[in-house]
Design an enzyme around this catalytic site. Structure first.
Site, PDB file in Angstrom:
ATOM      1  N   VAL A 123       0.839  -1.206   0.000  1.00 22.17           N
ATOM      2  CA  VAL A 123       0.000   0.000   0.000  1.00 22.17           C
ATOM      3  C   VAL A 123       0.872   1.252   0.000  1.00 22.17           C
ATOM      4  CG1 VAL A 123      -1.680   1.345   1.331  1.00 22.17           C
ATOM      5  CG2 VAL A 123      -1.945  -1.133   1.123  1.00 22.17           C
ATOM      6  N   GLU A 171       6.451   1.168 -11.726  1.00 26.72           N
ATOM      7  CA  GLU A 171       5.452   0.675 -12.676  1.00 26.72           C
ATOM      8  C   GLU A 171       4.503  -0.327 -12.013  1.00 26.72           C
ATOM      9  OE1 GLU A 171       3.823   0.534 -16.623  1.00 26.72           O
ATOM     10  OE2 GLU A 171       5.264   1.869 -15.676  1.00 26.72           O
ATOM     11  N   ALA A 220      16.996 -22.493   5.281  1.00 25.68           N
ATOM     12  CA  ALA A 220      17.710 -22.648   6.551  1.00 25.68           C
ATOM     13  C   ALA A 220      18.633 -23.863   6.497  1.00 25.68           C
ATOM     14  CB  ALA A 220      16.715 -22.782   7.696  1.00 25.68           C
ATOM     15  N   HIS A 222      19.000  -5.018  -4.670  1.00 26.53           N
ATOM     16  CA  HIS A 222      18.369  -5.492  -3.446  1.00 26.53           C
ATOM     17  C   HIS A 222      18.660  -4.535  -2.290  1.00 26.53           C
ATOM     18  CE1 HIS A 222      18.106 -10.014  -4.745  1.00 26.53           C
ATOM     19  NE2 HIS A 222      17.713  -9.175  -5.695  1.00 26.53           N
ATOM     20  N   GLU A 230      13.060  -7.687   2.368  1.00 26.96           N
ATOM     21  CA  GLU A 230      13.942  -7.497   1.211  1.00 26.96           C
ATOM     22  C   GLU A 230      13.168  -6.797   0.104  1.00 26.96           C
ATOM     23  OE1 GLU A 230      17.102 -10.288  -0.767  1.00 26.96           O
ATOM     24  OE2 GLU A 230      15.151 -10.722  -1.677  1.00 26.96           O
ATOM     25  N   GLU A 234      13.993 -17.583 -15.326  1.00 26.29           N
ATOM     26  CA  GLU A 234      15.127 -18.291 -14.735  1.00 26.29           C
ATOM     27  C   GLU A 234      14.711 -19.012 -13.450  1.00 26.29           C
ATOM     28  OE1 GLU A 234      18.946 -18.481 -12.244  1.00 26.29           O
ATOM     29  OE2 GLU A 234      16.999 -17.537 -11.837  1.00 26.29           O
TER      30      GLU A 234
END
Length: 270
Positions: free
Chosen positions: A27, A46, A62, A126, A145, A160
């Site tokens: 949001v 976009e 993990a 990132h 992230e 990919e």
């Protein structure tokens, strides 16, 4: 594969804060994108997508990273993720600036895979952020992230990812090489689009102004209903349709100015 029950984790309650965080951030970034409408400038954002890793995906990571179950929250930094898609490579820097400018998004790590691509050909920017989520039990600080990609980068990464899921860790070398080649082709497309970026942005700005004038003109015509003869209102609506077909912004601006004057004459506007 490790089963959920074996780890005695209440996954529903564990993942709930991440789901709330991702929903809030979706949001937030959608509102940031919409705010550009008021400036007359095309938004660098976009599309906005969000996701929370599944329990099985978290446990697989993990295990692969040799992370103890008790350390998952601290060590697995992409349980919650937001993907911000833009049109041009230059927009990536604009989005990074926006993120750094928001005090509620505490940047803790940045990884530039746009300039320093991965061996696979993967490109993306990132940003790991710390986000304070307010819950019924009090505030929680969670890591999220943020991935920033162009449309071309995202298309390649999606393909990919699907192929890696299909082949696991045994992707044929021929496909690996073709993926690397296609990654370069996608990046070359981004660079080519950058050369005509100004022309594309000019078209976008034109469309934003045209849409705004059209909406405002239609509002003024609606407000004049009942104050003018129906035939005159219909004539004005037909004139507006003709102007929209001509795509002449100057004439459209003049038409809107006339409507405002007409509205004042009928004492509908102070």
């Amino acid at each position: 594969m490790v089963t959920f029950e074996a780890d005695n984790i209440d996954w529903k309650n564990f993942l709930l804060p991440y789901e709330q965080m991702v929903n809030e951030l979706i949001v937030k970034f959608e509102n940031i994108s919409k705010s550009f409408e008021y400036t007359g400038e095309p938004s660098p954002i976009e599309h906005v997508y969000g996701r929370v890793k599944t329990a099985s995906s978290i446990l697989e990571k993990a295990k692969r990273k040799n992370i103890a179950i008790r350390d998952i929250k601290k060590e697995v930094e992409d349980i919650g993720g937001i993907r911000l898609i833009c049109r041009f490579v230059e927009d990536i820097d604009r989005i990074i600036y926006i993120i750094r400018s928001h005090e509620d998004l505490e940047v803790i790590k940045e990884l530039n895979y746009v300039e320093d691509k991965k061996a696979s050909g993967y490109r993306s920017y990132h940003i790991k952020i710390k986000y304070k989520l307010y819950t019924m039990s009090g505030p929680k600080e969670l890591i999220c992230e943020l991935q920033i990609r162009t449309l071309a980068m995202n298309f390649w990464a999606t393909i990919e990812h699907s192929l890696r899921y299909k082949y696991k860790d045994n992707m044929p070398e021929s496909i690996v090489e073709r993926l690397r080649s296609s990654a370069e082709a996608a990046f070359n497309l981004d660079k080519e689009m950058s050369t005509i970026r100004d022309e594309i942005l000019e078209v976008q700005r034109y469309q934003i102004v045209k849409n705004e004038l059209t909406e405002q003109s239609m509002e003024k015509l609606d407000e004049l209903e009942g104050s003018m003869e129906a035939d005159k209102i219909n004539d004005l609506r037909n004139e507006l349709h003709e102007l929209l077909a001509e795509s002449d912004l100057f004439k459209l601006q003049e038409f809107y100015r006339r409507l405002r004057i007409t509205r004042k004459i009928f004492k509908l506007e102070t």
